[in-house]
Design a protein around this motif. Sequence first.
Motif, mmCIF file in Angstrom:
data_model
loop_
_atom_site.group_PDB
_atom_site.id
_atom_site.type_symbol
_atom_site.label_atom_id
_atom_site.label_comp_id
_atom_site.label_asym_id
_atom_site.label_seq_id
_atom_site.Cartn_x
_atom_site.Cartn_y
_atom_site.Cartn_z
ATOM 1 N N GLU A 19 53.782 28.552 21.460
ATOM 2 C CA GLU A 19 54.184 29.762 20.748
ATOM 3 C C GLU A 19 54.819 29.410 19.405
ATOM 4 O O GLU A 19 54.549 30.061 18.383
ATOM 5 C CB GLU A 19 55.164 30.571 21.588
ATOM 6 N N HIS A 20 55.639 28.361 19.376
ATOM 7 C CA HIS A 20 56.284 27.913 18.136
ATOM 8 C C HIS A 20 55.233 27.497 17.114
ATOM 9 O O HIS A 20 55.301 27.859 15.939
ATOM 10 C CB HIS A 20 57.237 26.752 18.460
ATOM 11 N N ASP A 22 52.045 28.407 17.048
ATOM 12 C CA ASP A 22 51.292 29.592 16.644
ATOM 13 C C ASP A 22 52.058 30.415 15.612
ATOM 14 O O ASP A 22 51.484 30.926 14.653
ATOM 15 C CB ASP A 22 50.962 30.461 17.855
ATOM 16 N N LEU A 23 53.366 30.531 15.825
ATOM 17 C CA LEU A 23 54.194 31.251 14.854
ATOM 18 C C LEU A 23 54.201 30.544 13.507
ATOM 19 O O LEU A 23 54.168 31.194 12.457
ATOM 20 C CB LEU A 23 55.628 31.370 15.367
ATOM 21 N N ILE A 27 53.123 32.393 10.192
ATOM 22 C CA ILE A 27 54.070 32.497 9.073
ATOM 23 C C ILE A 27 53.438 31.958 7.801
ATOM 24 O O ILE A 27 53.556 32.550 6.729
ATOM 25 C CB ILE A 27 55.390 31.762 9.401
ATOM 26 N N MET A 44 59.492 36.950 12.115
ATOM 27 C CA MET A 44 58.746 35.819 12.661
ATOM 28 C C MET A 44 59.531 34.520 12.489
ATOM 29 O O MET A 44 59.569 33.682 13.398
ATOM 30 C CB MET A 44 57.372 35.718 11.996
ATOM 31 N N ARG A 47 62.320 34.460 15.059
ATOM 32 C CA ARG A 47 61.765 34.161 16.382
ATOM 33 C C ARG A 47 61.461 32.670 16.498
ATOM 34 O O ARG A 47 61.722 32.049 17.533
ATOM 35 C CB ARG A 47 60.496 34.996 16.610
ATOM 36 N N LYS A 48 60.933 32.089 15.425
ATOM 37 C CA LYS A 48 60.607 30.665 15.430
ATOM 38 C C LYS A 48 61.888 29.829 15.594
ATOM 39 O O LYS A 48 61.898 28.854 16.351
ATOM 40 C CB LYS A 48 59.884 30.287 14.138
#
Length: 68
Positions: A19-20, A22-23, A27, A44, A47-48
């Motif tokens: 997920e990190h 992908d973010l 971004i 975003m 969240r990262k």
Amino acid sequence: MQVQDPAEIAHLLAELRVEHRDLDVAIEALAVAMGRDELQLTRMKKRKLLLKDTIARLESRLIPDLDA
């Protein structure tokens, strides 16, 4: 959520790292886009950072405690 089993922690870490990553890609794409949404970009990034902190916390739980 308290995960104690090292295998469960490792599995959760793998999911969070994906997920990190992908973010990070999202971004990058949003940062260079014309007419980008600054609010979305900020969310975003936050969240990262949260994911990064969570990953670090879980990694530290995998390190065995050694008595000095």
